[in-house]
Motif scaffolding. Structure first.
Motif, PDB file in Angstrom:
ATOM      1  N   GLN A 103       0.825  -1.208   0.000  1.00  0.00           N
ATOM      2  CA  GLN A 103       0.000   0.000   0.000  1.00  0.00           C
ATOM      3  C   GLN A 103       0.862   1.261   0.000  1.00  0.00           C
ATOM      4  OE1 GLN A 103      -3.183  -0.176  -0.478  1.00  0.00           O
ATOM      5  NE2 GLN A 103      -3.176  -2.408  -0.395  1.00  0.00           N
ATOM      6  N   ASP A 104       1.997   1.238   0.734  1.00  0.00           N
ATOM      7  CA  ASP A 104       2.882   2.405   0.720  1.00  0.00           C
ATOM      8  C   ASP A 104       3.478   2.636  -0.667  1.00  0.00           C
ATOM      9  OD1 ASP A 104       4.118   1.653   4.056  1.00  0.00           O
ATOM     10  OD2 ASP A 104       2.365   2.770   3.404  1.00  0.00           O
ATOM     11  N   CYS A 105       3.856   1.568  -1.349  1.00  0.00           N
ATOM     12  CA  CYS A 105       4.410   1.703  -2.698  1.00  0.00           C
ATOM     13  C   CYS A 105       3.348   2.167  -3.696  1.00  0.00           C
ATOM     14  CB  CYS A 105       5.022   0.371  -3.157  1.00  0.00           C
ATOM     15  SG  CYS A 105       6.466  -0.144  -2.214  1.00  0.00           S
ATOM     16  N   GLN A 106       2.096   1.793  -3.462  1.00  0.00           N
ATOM     17  CA  GLN A 106       1.018   2.226  -4.343  1.00  0.00           C
ATOM     18  C   GLN A 106       0.921   3.762  -4.363  1.00  0.00           C
ATOM     19  OE1 GLN A 106      -0.782   0.709  -6.427  1.00  0.00           O
ATOM     20  NE2 GLN A 106      -2.524   2.034  -6.812  1.00  0.00           N
ATOM     21  N   ARG A 107       1.242   4.415  -3.247  1.00  0.00           N
ATOM     22  CA  ARG A 107       1.152   5.871  -3.182  1.00  0.00           C
ATOM     23  C   ARG A 107       2.268   6.542  -3.993  1.00  0.00           C
ATOM     24  NH1 ARG A 107       0.873   4.496   2.458  1.00  0.00           N
ATOM     25  NH2 ARG A 107      -1.290   4.312   3.168  1.00  0.00           N
ATOM     26  N   TYR A 108       3.363   5.825  -4.253  1.00  0.00           N
ATOM     27  CA  TYR A 108       4.495   6.419  -4.968  1.00  0.00           C
ATOM     28  C   TYR A 108       4.640   5.840  -6.371  1.00  0.00           C
ATOM     29  CZ  TYR A 108       5.829   8.267  -0.402  1.00  0.00           C
ATOM     30  OH  TYR A 108       5.841   8.914   0.785  1.00  0.00           O
ATOM     31  N   ARG A 109       3.530   5.397  -6.946  1.00  0.00           N
ATOM     32  CA  ARG A 109       3.582   4.855  -8.317  1.00  0.00           C
ATOM     33  C   ARG A 109       4.066   5.912  -9.301  1.00  0.00           C
ATOM     34  NH1 ARG A 109       0.758   0.477 -10.129  1.00  0.00           N
ATOM     35  NH2 ARG A 109       0.258   1.650 -12.009  1.00  0.00           N
ATOM     36  N   SER A 110       3.629   7.159  -9.083  1.00  0.00           N
ATOM     37  CA  SER A 110       4.009   8.209 -10.026  1.00  0.00           C
ATOM     38  C   SER A 110       5.522   8.439 -10.006  1.00  0.00           C
ATOM     39  CB  SER A 110       3.275   9.504  -9.681  1.00  0.00           C
ATOM     40  OG  SER A 110       3.575   9.911  -8.348  1.00  0.00           O
ATOM     41  N   ASN A 111       6.160   8.366  -8.835  1.00  0.00           N
ATOM     42  CA  ASN A 111       7.615   8.533  -8.763  1.00  0.00           C
ATOM     43  C   ASN A 111       8.332   7.436  -9.526  1.00  0.00           C
ATOM     44  OD1 ASN A 111       6.238   9.590  -6.221  1.00  0.00           O
ATOM     45  ND2 ASN A 111       8.178  10.681  -6.150  1.00  0.00           N
ATOM     46  N   ILE A 112       7.859   6.195  -9.363  1.00  0.00           N
ATOM     47  CA  ILE A 112       8.481   5.069 -10.088  1.00  0.00           C
ATOM     48  C   ILE A 112       8.301   5.241 -11.590  1.00  0.00           C
ATOM     49  CG2 ILE A 112       8.502   2.577 -10.338  1.00  0.00           C
ATOM     50  CD1 ILE A 112       7.366   2.368  -7.503  1.00  0.00           C
ATOM     51  N   ARG A 113       7.090   5.636 -12.021  1.00  0.00           N
ATOM     52  CA  ARG A 113       6.824   5.791 -13.451  1.00  0.00           C
ATOM     53  C   ARG A 113       7.667   6.918 -14.042  1.00  0.00           C
ATOM     54  NH1 ARG A 113       1.975   6.491 -12.971  1.00  0.00           N
ATOM     55  NH2 ARG A 113       1.207   4.397 -13.348  1.00  0.00           N
ATOM     56  N   GLU A 114       7.817   8.033 -13.305  1.00  0.00           N
ATOM     57  CA  GLU A 114       8.624   9.145 -13.813  1.00  0.00           C
ATOM     58  C   GLU A 114      10.090   8.739 -13.978  1.00  0.00           C
ATOM     59  OE1 GLU A 114       5.936  12.644 -11.687  1.00  0.00           O
ATOM     60  OE2 GLU A 114       7.999  12.268 -11.048  1.00  0.00           O
ATOM     61  N   THR A 115      10.606   7.983 -13.020  1.00  0.00           N
ATOM     62  CA  THR A 115      11.999   7.524 -13.152  1.00  0.00           C
ATOM     63  C   THR A 115      12.179   6.640 -14.387  1.00  0.00           C
ATOM     64  OG1 THR A 115      12.231   7.588 -10.743  1.00  0.00           O
ATOM     65  CG2 THR A 115      13.852   6.299 -11.968  1.00  0.00           C
TER      66      THR A 115
END
Length: 1047
Positions: A103-115
């Protein structure tokens, strides 16, 4: 190199001295150090100990908040290697971290996608890998969020997979497609890594290569589970849908299978993976989904991670010592100069500069301390304001709760008014009917109608006000959420300000200016929050005013309801007049009831005719079932005289179980017969019992005939006649059921006597070795396993003694051959010892999981057939080990034959296979001991093959072959030698044929004495025995156990 150099003290501890805060501070420090050491720009693989600390940190705080708070500060766009190692660590945290990490990683999906998108647009070798890896991580997060039944580690049982797939074909189809997409992302990453390695011709022991290969360990773990689940779901889809519909699925699976097999093969050949992971082997060809039985041949690939040796812990520096290290020499030099003066007695101009710089540094430090104190003071004020805001939010929440309670009360009042409205509607109807008789009530009725209209208007007004109240509550909730969000933003931004104030001491003037700007911005945001809170307060005041107005309106409604009740009392007179009319209507209803009774009588006559028809249909169903049962029994009796059935064999134990089941079915048949005689309208019980009786009796007859083919002549004839008599008695009983007159007098006594006769003959035919007392079986198992272990230990000691003796007594080629043979025998004994130990552990696990509240002896007694098979297998292993040692002794002393050693090796391999099969019968498929036992069995087979190979090579190396020189013989002498040789060949062939026939008879007798029924299937039909061949018998494989071979 990027690293998190230090952790500010004020960031990590808000109130010093408290034990919990100190523990949290220590935890944050250790996590920061582990993250900085694991994720850096060095082209080397991530160390396991650093990743393990990060994973343990997620379990400690039950989430990945600390990990992400440091990860978002990493300069990922500046280094592709840094981004690659970040993806690797994130993959490990997802797989092995706490469940809340997802669930914590779900909140930072946009950061992963941008990288991933950033590095996808750049032509960098690591950048392309980062782009593919981020897509894999996003796919993994999406899949596990959508399917929470699958943990990120992908380890679920087959029962959970079946439950998740469900029975809806559409759900199964969609889940299979998602698994294929998941597996495609994994395989694409592995192919990209190997493609880069192939172009550079890299060696797996180089750190740069290992940096690329390290994430593939997690990919291998994911792929093994995804492949297993895909196979399960494909078989399930093929059982629900036609094969043509799933052609695309099969093609896609075959392509993935080839790619996955190639991936596993390449990884297995690399030395880097051999010490870190045990990669499973896939079958040579993909499963055949068009054949449902192929699912039983599927073996789940299991990935094994060996235990790692503990790594030496590195000292952890929490604070950079660069400033102290640079200033220490300066301070030392100043002290030296103050004591002894400058060199050559001359002061340099640089001393003045140094002094001025020192003063500036001290001034800046004082200013920095003032700024820190001001920031701390401002943070304290912010905390106080946040606490006050929390109190106000709590007050607003209480007011909201109170408003909700008032709203519920108003809703209850509205419901009561609606009930009053319904009563007034009934009164209105009564008044309309009474208007014809009493004109005086017309005025009252008009007033009642007007009041009713007012009531409706009031009701509508209340509904509108209720909707306005709900809107106001929604606005209040939104304002409260906005205040909470502003509070979180303030807290997070204050944390960032504190970190920047501590971590960037080198740029002091710039940092101070930024801090002032950020403080001004926070003041403005705080003012905005206060203004929004004041608006929320005003909204709450307005809401309370509206609630007061609703209370006043509620009082008005209560008074109007009381007036309506007074008016309703006046209408009771009209109700009494209506009662008179109702009595007249009751007389009319009495007449209608009489008419209905006449119709009911007609219906009863029709039901009687239908009941008679039902009886006929039930009897017809019974007759059809009887005819089917007779056909089944006649077909079974025809097998008694069928010459093709002579090749089928069965065991007395299986015949005993079938006959017992048939005898028990007669009780159900008798009960169903009694129920049908009592109530012939229900033949379901008799039909079901009749079908079961026919099948079990026919099964008993067929297996009785098959058992007679291996029985002695006297018993075979008696058993055949008893089975024929049983079938004849059963047919006579079925003939009685076909006659209505004799149906109620049908008896099963003759059938039961015939079945008991079959039971008695089957008991007589059971092997006498099964007469062991049941209570002794448990002790026998333990004794046999212990004696087997002792025999193997003794064999190992004897081989070591023979090894030392051979080294003392022989030399040269003979010593080399003897050492090679004895070494292979020693390896084989060690493998057998490990297999016996694993089998003992598996038996303990089976007993503990299956005995329940019973004792171990009771469990062995309950499963006597399995226990006897276990004892037999253990005896065979111990005997084989002893024979192998004796044969090896004779070979070393040159008194035996090499063939004896080869035969003993084959015998040991067969005996261990029998032990594994006996242990596998009652073991759980998911048992780790079972998997280990199978691995030990394969190891034993390999060691036995090594013994055979070393024996054959030693035999060829030692034995001297005579050279055939016929140059000095005449034509007549050559012809004579040729004839003598032909005579010897014919004699040897005849002798070989006789020995093969003798070997077959020996194995047949061994099968009978050892209880060949142990290997007969207990839950299937009788297996046909192979027809005897004429002429020269083909030699059976030596490695086959005599007790397991077909006679």
């Amino acid at each position: 190199m990027n690293s998190i150099k230090s952790v500010p003290a004020r960031v990590l501890s808000r109130r010093g001295g408290h034990s919990l805060e100190a523990e949290r501070e220590q935890f944050d420090k250790s996590q920061a150090i582990s993250i900085s050491k694991a994720i850096n720009t060095q082209e080397a693989p991530v160390k396991e100990k650093h990743a393990r600390r990060i994973i343990l940190g997620t379990h400690h705080e039950k989430g990945a908040f600390t990990f992400w708070s440091y990860a978002i500060g990493l300069p990922l766009p500046s280094s592709a290697i840094l981004s690659w190692k970040f993806c690797h660590v994130l993959h490990k945290v997802l797989r092995d971290g706490h469940p809340n990490v997802l669930q914590d990683c779900q909140r930072y999906r946009s950061n992963i996608r941008e990288t991933g998108d950033l590095w996808g647009h750049l032509h960098d070798r690591y950048g392309q890998l980062v782009n593919i890896y981020t897509r894999l991580l996003l796919t993994k997060i999406s899949f596990h969020v959508k399917h929470p039944e699958f943990p990120p580690g992908l380890e679920v049982s087959d029962e959970v997979l079946e439950k998740t797939a469900g029975t809806d074909v559409n759900n199964i189809f969609q889940l299979t497609v998602e698994l294929f997409d998941y597996l495609d992302c994994e395989l694409k990453l592995s192919e990209s890594v190997f493609r880069q390695l192939n172009t550079s011709m890299a060696v797996s022991q180089m750190s740069a290569v290992q940096c690329r290969l390290a994430p593939l360990i997690q990919v291998i773990q994911d792929c093994s589970h995804l492949y297993h689940y895909a196979v399960k779901l494909m078989f399930k889809l093929h059982s629900c849908l036609p094969a043509d519909t799933l052609q695309g699925h099969r093609d896609r699976f075959h392509e993935q299978f080839r790619s996955l097999k190639n991936f596993f093969k390449k990884a297995s050949d690399m030395l880097y993976f051999k010490r870190l992971i045990q990669i499973p082997r896939l079958p040579e060809s993909p499963p055949n989904f068009l054949r449902a039985s192929a699912l039983a041949e599927h073996v789940k690939p299991v990935v094994v991670i060996p235990e790692e040796a503990p790594e030496d812990e590195e000292p952890e520096n929490l604070i950079e010592i660069s400033t102290t290290s640079t200033t220490e020499p300066q301070i030392t030099s100043d002290l030296f100069e103050q004591t002894f003066g400058p060199p050559n007695g001359v002061w340099d101009d640089r001393d003045a500069q140094i002094e001025s710089l020192k003063k500036e540094v001290d001034t800046l430090r004082a200013e920095m301390e003032k700024i820190k104190l001001e920031a701390q003071r401002y943070i304290t004020q912010l905390k106080a304001q946040v606490n006050s805001l929390e109190g106000e939010v709590e007050e607003q929440r209480k007011q909201k709760q109170k408003a909700l309670v008032d709203n519920e009360q108003l809703r209850d009042e509205l419901e009561r008014l609606q009930r009053v409205k319904q009563d007034s509607d009934r009164s209105q109807r009564l008044c309309a009917e009474a208007e014809k008789k009493a004109n005086a009530t017309e005025i009252r009725y008009t007033k009642l109608k007007e009041k009713h209209s007012e009531l409706i208007n009031t009701h509508a007004e209340l509904l509108r006000k209720n909707a306005d109240t709900a809107k106001q509550l929604t606005v209040t909730q939104q304002s409260q959420e906005e205040v909470a969000r502003v509070k979180e933003q303030l807290a997070f931004q204050v944390e960032q300000v504190k970190r920047e104030a501590e971590m960037k001491l080198e740029d002091q003037s710039v940092q101070m200016e930024q801090l002032r700007q950020e403080l001004d911005a926070r003041r403005e945001e705080l003012e905005q929050a206060q203004r929004s809170l004041s608006h929320a307060k005003q909204a709450g005041v307005e809401l309370s005013a509206q609630v007061d107005a609703l209370h006043a309106e509620k009082e008005v409604l209560r008074r109007s309801v009381s007036e309506k009740e007074c008016e309703l009392l006046s209408t009771r007179g009209l109700v009494e007049e209506k009662e008179l009319q109702l009595s007249q209507e009751a007389d009319k209803a009495t007449r209608e009831i009489r008419e209905l009774q006449g119709r009911l009588l007609e219906k009863s006559n029709q039901e009687q005719s239908l009941q008679q028809k039902l009886l006929e249909e039930q009897f017809g169903v019974l007759q059809q079932t009887v005819r089917e049962a007779q056909g089944i029994l006649r077909d079974a009796m025809a097998k008694l005289d069928d010459p093709l059935h002579l090749r089928c064999t069965s065991s007395p134990d299986y015949l005993l179980s079938r006959a017992q089941a048939a005898l028990e079915s007669t009780d159900a048949l008798e009960k169903g017969h009694a129920q049908y005689v009592a109530s012939m309208a229900d033949a379901a019980g008799l039909v079901g019992a009749l079908a079961l009786f026919a099948h079990l009796t026919a099964d008993t007859i067929v297996n009785g005939s098959a058992t007679s083919h291996l029985a002695p002549t006297d018993h075979a004839d008696r058993l055949t006649e008893t089975c024929r008599d049983c079938g004849q008695r059963s047919l006579e009983y079925l003939d009685e059921l076909k006659d209505r007159q004799r149906l109620s007098h049908a008896e099963l006594g003759d059938v039961r006597r015939a079945l008991r006769g079959v039971l008695q003959l089957a008991q007589e035919l059971r092997p006498k070795s099964l007469d062991i007392k049941q209570e002794e079986l448990g002790d026998m198992v333990e004794k046999e396993m212990a004696s087997t272990s002792e025999a193997i230990e003794d064999a190992v000691r004897r081989i070591e003694e023979m090894m030392s003796q051979a080294r003392n007594e022989s030399s040269g080629v003979k010593l080399e051959v003897n050492e090679r043979i004895l070494n292979s025998c020693t390896d084989l004994m060690k493998a057998i010892r490990l297999l016996v130990t694993t089998s003992t552990n598996l038996q303990k696990e089976i007993v503990e999981s299956g005995r329940g509240a019973a004792t171990t002896q009771e469990f062995y007694a309950k499963n006597s057939r399995w226990t006897e098979g276990l004892i037999s297998a253990s005896k065979a292993v111990g005997w084989g080990a002893t024979q192998l040692v004796e044969s090896a002794d004779r070979v070393v002393l040159h008194t035996g034959k090499y063939e004896e050693l080869i035969v003993c090796s084959h015998e040991i391999a067969a005996s261990t296979a029998q032990l594994v099969a006996a242990s596998k019968v009652k073991a759980e498929k998911s048992s780790r001991n079972l998997a280990k036992l199978q691995e030990c069995s394969r190891n034993v087979n390999e060691m036995a093959a090594n013994v055979v190979a070393s024996t054959k090579s030693g035999q060829e190396q030692i034995e001297e072959k005579d050279t055939m020189d016929f140059s000095g013989m005449s034509l007549i002498k050559l012809k004579k030698e040729e004839m003598e040789t032909q005579v010897k060949v014919l004699e040897l062939e005849k002798r070989l044929e006789g020995e093969r026939v003798r070997l077959g008879e020996l194995r047949k007798q061994h099968y009978v004495l050892a209880g060949g029924c142990e290997d007969a299937p207990e839950d299937g039909e009788a297996k046909p025995a192979p027809a005897p061949r004429r002429g020269i018998l083909k030699k059976p494989p030596i490695a086959q156990k005599p007790g397991l071979a077909e006679p």
